[in-house]
Scaffold this motif. Structure first.
Motif, PDB file in Angstrom:
ATOM      1  N   ILE A   1     -10.714  63.032 -39.254  1.00 41.68           N
ATOM      2  CA  ILE A   1     -12.097  63.338 -38.886  1.00 41.68           C
ATOM      3  C   ILE A   1     -12.106  63.680 -37.395  1.00 41.68           C
ATOM      4  O   ILE A   1     -11.726  62.853 -36.561  1.00 41.68           O
ATOM      5  N   VAL A   2     -12.516  64.886 -37.108  1.00 43.03           N
ATOM      6  CA  VAL A   2     -12.546  65.342 -35.716  1.00 43.03           C
ATOM      7  C   VAL A   2     -14.002  65.620 -35.357  1.00 43.03           C
ATOM      8  O   VAL A   2     -14.678  66.372 -36.053  1.00 43.03           O
ATOM      9  N   VAL A   3     -14.483  64.962 -34.306  1.00 42.04           N
ATOM     10  CA  VAL A   3     -15.865  65.201 -33.881  1.00 42.04           C
ATOM     11  C   VAL A   3     -15.860  65.540 -32.394  1.00 42.04           C
ATOM     12  O   VAL A   3     -15.249  64.830 -31.588  1.00 42.04           O
ATOM     13  N   GLU A   4     -16.516  66.631 -32.064  1.00 37.32           N
ATOM     14  CA  GLU A   4     -16.609  67.021 -30.653  1.00 37.32           C
ATOM     15  C   GLU A   4     -18.069  67.091 -30.257  1.00 37.32           C
ATOM     16  O   GLU A   4     -18.832  67.896 -30.783  1.00 37.32           O
ATOM     17  N   GLN A   5     -18.437  66.268 -29.321  1.00 39.24           N
ATOM     18  CA  GLN A   5     -19.809  66.314 -28.807  1.00 39.24           C
ATOM     19  C   GLN A   5     -19.825  67.335 -27.672  1.00 39.24           C
ATOM     20  O   GLN A   5     -19.407  67.034 -26.551  1.00 39.24           O
ATOM     21  N   GLN A   6     -20.339  68.534 -27.974  1.00 39.00           N
ATOM     22  CA  GLN A   6     -20.331  69.587 -26.949  1.00 39.00           C
ATOM     23  C   GLN A   6     -21.675  69.768 -26.277  1.00 39.00           C
ATOM     24  O   GLN A   6     -21.774  70.446 -25.261  1.00 39.00           O
ATOM     25  N   GLY A   7     -22.719  69.155 -26.865  1.00 44.37           N
ATOM     26  CA  GLY A   7     -24.033  69.200 -26.224  1.00 44.37           C
ATOM     27  C   GLY A   7     -24.434  67.792 -25.806  1.00 44.37           C
ATOM     28  O   GLY A   7     -23.880  66.807 -26.298  1.00 44.37           O
TER      29      GLY A   7
ATOM     30  N   LEU B   1      -7.173  48.514 -50.590  1.00 44.76           N
ATOM     31  CA  LEU B   1      -5.974  49.036 -51.247  1.00 44.76           C
ATOM     32  C   LEU B   1      -5.131  47.939 -51.854  1.00 44.76           C
ATOM     33  O   LEU B   1      -5.012  46.843 -51.297  1.00 44.76           O
ATOM     34  N   CYS B   2      -4.516  48.267 -52.990  1.00 43.30           N
ATOM     35  CA  CYS B   2      -3.554  47.347 -53.580  1.00 43.30           C
ATOM     36  C   CYS B   2      -2.360  48.143 -54.105  1.00 43.30           C
ATOM     37  O   CYS B   2      -2.234  49.328 -53.812  1.00 43.30           O
ATOM     38  N   GLU B   3      -1.519  47.474 -54.872  1.00 43.67           N
ATOM     39  CA  GLU B   3      -0.288  48.084 -55.398  1.00 43.67           C
ATOM     40  C   GLU B   3       0.463  48.820 -54.278  1.00 43.67           C
ATOM     41  O   GLU B   3       0.661  48.269 -53.235  1.00 43.67           O
ATOM     42  N   ASN B   4       0.827  50.102 -54.558  1.00 43.50           N
ATOM     43  CA  ASN B   4       1.570  50.857 -53.535  1.00 43.50           C
ATOM     44  C   ASN B   4       0.688  51.815 -52.752  1.00 43.50           C
ATOM     45  O   ASN B   4       1.190  52.740 -52.122  1.00 43.50           O
ATOM     46  N   GLN B   5      -0.613  51.617 -52.820  1.00 44.95           N
ATOM     47  CA  GLN B   5      -1.513  52.600 -52.229  1.00 44.95           C
ATOM     48  C   GLN B   5      -1.363  52.669 -50.711  1.00 44.95           C
ATOM     49  O   GLN B   5      -0.982  51.702 -50.056  1.00 44.95           O
ATOM     50  N   ASN B   6      -1.697  53.853 -50.206  1.00 40.98           N
ATOM     51  CA  ASN B   6      -1.400  54.158 -48.819  1.00 40.98           C
ATOM     52  C   ASN B   6      -2.528  55.017 -48.254  1.00 40.98           C
ATOM     53  O   ASN B   6      -2.832  56.063 -48.802  1.00 40.98           O
ATOM     54  N   VAL B   7      -3.157  54.549 -47.189  1.00 40.80           N
ATOM     55  CA  VAL B   7      -4.214  55.352 -46.560  1.00 40.80           C
ATOM     56  C   VAL B   7      -3.964  55.468 -45.066  1.00 40.80           C
ATOM     57  O   VAL B   7      -3.676  54.480 -44.394  1.00 40.80           O
ATOM     58  N   THR B   8      -4.042  56.702 -44.592  1.00 40.75           N
ATOM     59  CA  THR B   8      -4.037  56.930 -43.149  1.00 40.75           C
ATOM     60  C   THR B   8      -5.396  57.501 -42.774  1.00 40.75           C
ATOM     61  O   THR B   8      -5.859  58.456 -43.395  1.00 40.75           O
ATOM     62  N   THR B   9      -6.020  56.877 -41.806  1.00 46.02           N
ATOM     63  CA  THR B   9      -7.298  57.393 -41.316  1.00 46.02           C
ATOM     64  C   THR B   9      -7.143  57.718 -39.836  1.00 46.02           C
ATOM     65  O   THR B   9      -6.749  56.860 -39.047  1.00 46.02           O
ATOM     66  N   GLU B  10      -7.409  58.976 -39.527  1.00 46.46           N
ATOM     67  CA  GLU B  10      -7.311  59.447 -38.138  1.00 46.46           C
ATOM     68  C   GLU B  10      -8.690  59.837 -37.673  1.00 46.46           C
ATOM     69  O   GLU B  10      -9.365  60.604 -38.365  1.00 46.46           O
ATOM     70  N   THR B  11      -9.110  59.358 -36.532  1.00 43.73           N
ATOM     71  CA  THR B  11     -10.366  59.856 -35.955  1.00 43.73           C
ATOM     72  C   THR B  11     -10.082  60.411 -34.566  1.00 43.73           C
ATOM     73  O   THR B  11      -9.297  59.823 -33.801  1.00 43.73           O
TER      74      THR B  11
END
Lengths: 205, 256
Positions: A49-55, A68-78
């Motif tokens: 998720i990319v947010v640019e406040q330009q104003g 998450l359970c089992e082998n689940q895998n989440v990457t969250t980038e902000t």
């Protein structure tokens, strides 16, 4: 990448649930408001998720919850950038990891030299329920303006054993006590998104 | 006319030669104690004597290990029960340090606890209306504010509110055996009176209480039938309420 421009004063609100690959960029013009929720419930995902406040005078809220359970895998980038001043950003990112699940948070917050009077908060909290689950957190703050209010915090922990025992001592079964604590941990994100509950969030035994 | 009354003393709890340790260090070194229905037992003793260990072991705190002995609750093996089963069977601990549980409301917590106990007794869960009116009634007894319902368990409560909240929970669950672990610590005199009145009002011929305390003060309000002195992991002396006064005057050294 899906790019969206929010014009002056526009409002964008959206909750993304169990999308395996979320890649969005939002450009905010003056006075616009963004509120994004990202829920990953028992499913793997890569979120960017990319947010640019330009104003000036923009508001950005990002709430993410992965359960998450089992082998689940989440990457969250902000990636949140305050290019100009007077804006507010607020990020709350939570992971609950059971079994052999993996979670990763990369939080890039940038306040440019021109972005005076910015208020930016980034919080990452993680609950690890199994000794085989793993969380990696990489917050990165670049602050180039001096008159700003910025906070960030990251923490990973386990269920509070003393709270579990306290509940058991009142007759609440251990599994039920765990559920109450896990739900309490997730509540903050769900409340922020005005959600009562989310399907599949409770672990059946 | 001559009448003969036979008093049946019903054993509620029987502790036999109880040994327990934490982290390999033995704290309880052979405790024997019998508690009958209707009785109030005070357990006093110096710091480190094992008073809190006794309450932890009776309630099944996993940090402690029982190495020898047995405990029977109405003839059943208490130590074989999970902590939540002990609670449902009627063992209640008023914690010395009540735990804060952010995000879990008092109402949700208490409703779960009450209904788990009812299920154990084969009863239907209380309706929301019945439950709330029970909450209201018991809160009034402890002079606890209404707003407490929506707050998280013990979170942001003052020391006095936390202790009142313990007795409130006790009132909600009507235990057979209440263990009050240093319930008087950190209470001012008004809070102490409210807490003690609450405990006294909950007393019935069928239930019993173990009052663990360092000081005699609480026993002015909750009058014990027996006073035991616990020292170095054993009960070294048992008497009536006058023993507490004697201890207050002469200290534990006179006994141990």
């Amino acid at each position: 990448m899906d790019t969206k421009v929010l014009h002056k004063g526009e409002i964008f609100e959206r909750v993304y649930t169990n999308e395996p690959s979320l890649d969005i960029r939002i450009i905010q013009e003056a006075g616009s408001r963004v509120k994004i929720g990202v829920l990953n419930i028992r499913s793997s995902a890569a979120n960017r998720i990319v947010v640019e406040q330009q104003g000036e005078g923009c508001e950005t809220e990002i709430y993410a919850l992965a359960y998450l359970c089992e082998n689940q895998n989440v990457t969250t980038e902000t990636h949140v950038t305050h290019a100009v001043g007077g804006g507010i950003s607020n990020q709350l990112i939570k992971f609950v990891l059971d079994d052999r699940a993996h979670g990763r948070f990369i939080g890039d917050l940038k306040i440019n030299p021109d972005a005076q009077k910015t208020e930016a908060h980034q919080t990452n909290r993680n609950l690890v329920l199994s000794e085989f689950a793993e969380m990696r957190t990489q917050p990165q703050l670049e602050i180039y303006a001096d008159d700003v209010k910025a906070t960030h915090g990251a923490g990973t922990g386990q269920l509070d054993e003393s709270a579990l025992f306290y509940m058991q001592q009142r007759g609440i079964g251990k599994q039920q006590a765990r559920l109450l604590l896990v739900n309490a941990f997730m509540r903050e994100v769900l409340d922020a998104l005005s959600l009562d509950s989310v399907d599949g969030i409770i672990k059946e035994e | 006319m001559h009448s003969l009354t036979i008093m049946y003393m019903t054993k509620l709890l029987e502790i036999r030669n109880l040994h327990a340790s934490i982290g390999g260090k033995e704290i309880l070194k052979g405790v024997d104690l019998v508690i009958n229905e209707g009785e109030v037992h005070a357990v006093m003793g110096p710091n480190g004597a094992g008073k809190s260990t006794l309450s932890a072991v009776l309630t099944g705190n996993p940090a402690y290990e029982v190495t020898e002995g047995e405990v029977l609750l109405r003839g059943e093996d208490l130590l074989a029960m999970e902590p939540e089963v002990r609670a449902r069977a009627g063992v209640f601990l008023s914690f010395q340090y009540p735990v804060e549980i952010p995000g879990v409301s008092m109402t949700n917590f208490m409703r779960t606890a009450v209904n788990e106990k009812r299920a154990y007794e084969g009863l239907e869960p209380l309706s929301p209306k019945e439950f709330l009116s029970l909450m209201r009634e018991k809160k009034k007894m402890l002079e606890l504010p209404d707003k407490l319902n929506n707050r998280s368990v013990n979170e942001g409560f003052s020391g006095g509110e936390k202790k009142k909240n313990e007795i409130f929970q006790m009132a909600m669950l009507s235990p057979r055996l209440a263990i009050l672990d240093e319930t008087d610590s950190g209470l001012d005199i008004d809070a102490l009176r409210i807490v003690a009145e609450g405990v006294n009002r909950l007393k019935t011929p069928e239930n019993a209480a173990i009052v663990i305390t360092h000081y005699q003060r609480l026993l002015d309000y909750i009058v014990p039938d027996f006073v035991h002195v616990l020292a170095d992991g054993r009960i070294v002396k048992t008497g009536d309420k006058t023993l507490a006064l004697e201890l207050e005057k002469n200290g534990y050294e006179s006994i141990a």
